[in-house]
Scaffold this active site. Structure first.
Site, PDB file in Angstrom:
ATOM      1  CB  SER A   1      -0.906   0.031   1.244  1.00  0.00           C
ATOM      2  OG  SER A   1      -1.853  -0.999   1.228  1.00  0.00           O
TER       3      SER A   1
ATOM      4  CB  SER B   1      -8.939  -0.343  -1.508  1.00  0.00           C
ATOM      5  OG  SER B   1      -8.238  -1.529  -1.849  1.00  0.00           O
TER       6      SER B   1
ATOM      7  CB  THR C   1      -3.041   4.020  -3.996  1.00  0.00           C
ATOM      8  OG1 THR C   1      -4.179   3.896  -4.862  1.00  0.00           O
ATOM      9  CG2 THR C   1      -2.037   2.933  -4.358  1.00  0.00           C
TER      10      THR C   1
ATOM     11  CB  CYS D   1      -3.641   0.336   6.713  1.00  0.00           C
ATOM     12  SG  CYS D   1      -2.705  -0.215   5.249  1.00  0.00           S
TER      13      CYS D   1
ATOM     14  CG  ASN E   1       0.127  -4.064   3.101  1.00  0.00           C
ATOM     15  OD1 ASN E   1       1.139  -4.736   2.985  1.00  0.00           O
ATOM     16  ND2 ASN E   1      -1.057  -4.496   2.689  1.00  0.00           N
TER      17      ASN E   1
ATOM     18  CG  HIS F   1      -5.728  -5.953  -1.711  1.00  0.00           C
ATOM     19  ND1 HIS F   1      -4.396  -6.267  -1.879  1.00  0.00           N
ATOM     20  CD2 HIS F   1      -5.756  -4.770  -1.042  1.00  0.00           C
ATOM     21  CE1 HIS F   1      -3.656  -5.321  -1.325  1.00  0.00           C
ATOM     22  NE2 HIS F   1      -4.453  -4.398  -0.808  1.00  0.00           N
TER      23      HIS F   1
ATOM     24  CG  MET G   1      -6.393  -5.487   2.354  1.00  0.00           C
ATOM     25  SD  MET G   1      -7.158  -6.822   1.400  1.00  0.00           S
ATOM     26  CE  MET G   1      -8.510  -7.273   2.491  1.00  0.00           C
TER      27      MET G   1
END
Length: 409
Positions: A27, A74, A76, A112, A114, A322, A326
């Site tokens: 991400s 989603s 970025t 998040c 990532n 994705h 994630m």
């Protein structure tokens, strides 16, 4: 526009806000030091949301975020706010905002995983970690308080000559270039205030409309770990579990089906009261399909051998499949795989196959594979996970200021 002179409009100038554009895992997002935000945006509320929406370029009816820093996916369309922590035994507070692309909405309901890998690097580079905790060479341990879900994350950040080392030879599927490895530990990763399994069951009968399946029931493992996630057997929905993005994202009917499953799962997990509320909680829960390993070719053309993975998983985020996985969903996968009787554990072979990597589960995703480990145990009949561990990488892409029109704040 603020005033007029001789009937001609006079427009306000843009404001400059210090910011850092970072990649974390698969991400990327815009990182802010809390004290660098305009005063009105330093607290939770409409002013903060308006600022972040304008920074990212949302809402955008064209779905491109051309007039902002977002990348129209989603992965970025993300923002992060970091502050020095006043919580004991923690260095920084980390707040994550998932910015909707086509709606005026910032979702603060989850983490998040990532971008968690980039928080330690940002904190050190921004002077938010006490210098006594950073050696000249070695690994700096950054203790992060994840404010969205109230959990601790430990980032192990490589340091060379007193500075964060970002380059290296660690390869992460879904990221084009190698970088330095950052190990991330998610402590007690059960998300939210409830139990890890909010229904009390490892597998539930999830009631859904009969248009999805004639019986109106899907088997589901619903878990709060890393991020609330609803796992479904891929075969029940007519999938192999080895699909790439175009197979699902190019199918409007499939996307609508997954969103319906997500909404019904959110109700059964107790995250919302009515399925209509799911539209205002886009970030959580996630929905994912699982299947036993099969050979497939990843989105980069890499051949994935079924013998190199324990299972296949495909997960949706913000309404789309994705491109990789994630980080928080990977925590959910690792946790569920460590607990016998879940759909994830069953798909991974549960006692019938030796894991590819001892103590870890290795799963296939659209961009390749990922390894994640979790420590699970039963206490008074309830499953708990002490921590989940995975390796990611992070890198500063750009630093300086973002500019936004003055009106939002």
């Amino acid at each position: 526009m603020t005033t007029t002179t001789d009937s001609k409009p006079v427009f306000s100038p843009q404001i400059k806000v210090p910011a850092t554009y970072m990649r974390g895992g698969t991400s990327k997002g815009v990182f802010f030091n809390l004290t660098d935000l305009p005063i009105e945006a330093q607290v939770t509320g409409a002013a903060r949301d308006a600022l972040l929406l304008r920074v990212i370029g949302s809402p955008d009816p064209y779905g491109k975020q051309t007039d902002g820093m977002g990348g129209a996916t989603s992965s970025t369309s993300k923002t992060v706010i970091i502050a020095k922590s006043d919580k004991a035994d923690h260095d920084v507070d980390y707040l994550f905002g998932q910015v909707a692309i086509d709606k005026p909405f910032v979702d603060w309901s989850g983490n998040c995983g990532n971008l968690s890998a980039a928080v330690g690097s940002f904190a050190i580079s921004s002077g938010l970690v006490d210098s006594s905790r950073i050696s000249e060479n070695g690994i700096a341990v950054v203790r992060i308080w994840q404010k969205n879900i109230g959990k601790t994350i430990i980032a192990h950040v490589p340091i060379t000559n007193g500075e964060v080392q970002e380059t290296g030879d660690f390869e992460l599927d879904g990221v084009t270039f190698p970088a330095a490895e950052v190990q991330v530990e998610f402590l007690d990763p059960a998300d939210g205030e409830g139990a890890m399994f909010p229904t009390g069951n490892l597998i539930d009968d999830l009631k859904v409309p009969t248009e999805i399946v004639p019986s109106g029931v899907l088997q589901a493992t619903m878990i709060n770990a890393g991020i609330p996630t609803v796992f479904i057997n891929a075969a029940e929905l007519g999938y192999t579990g080895a699909e790439l993005q175009e197979a699902i994202n190019g199918d409007a009917k499939a996307l609508a089906m997954f969103e319906t499953i997500r909404a019904y799962g959110a109700v059964q997990m107790g995250l919302i009261n009515h399925i209509e509320e799911a539209a205002s909680r886009q970030h959580t829960p996630k929905v994912a399909i699982v299947a036993a390993p099969i050979d497939y070719t990843s989105s980069s053309g890499k051949a994935i051998d079924k013998n190199s993975i324990d299972l296949n998983v495909r997960a949706l985020s913000m309404g789309k499949l994705h491109h990789a996985m994630m980080g928080t969903a990977a925590v959910a996968i690792g946790t569920a795989a460590a607990i016998p009787g879940t759909l994830v554990s069953l798909a991974a072979g549960e006692g019938k196959r030796q894991p590819v990597n001892k103590g870890f589960v290795t799963f296939g995703h659209p961009s390749g594979t990922l390894k994640v480990g979790a420590e699970a145990s039963q206490v008074d009949g309830q499953w708990q996970v002490n921590k989940a561990v995975m390796s990611r990488s992070a890198r500063i892409l750009m630093e300086g200021w973002v500019r936004v029109p003055e009106e939002p704040v």
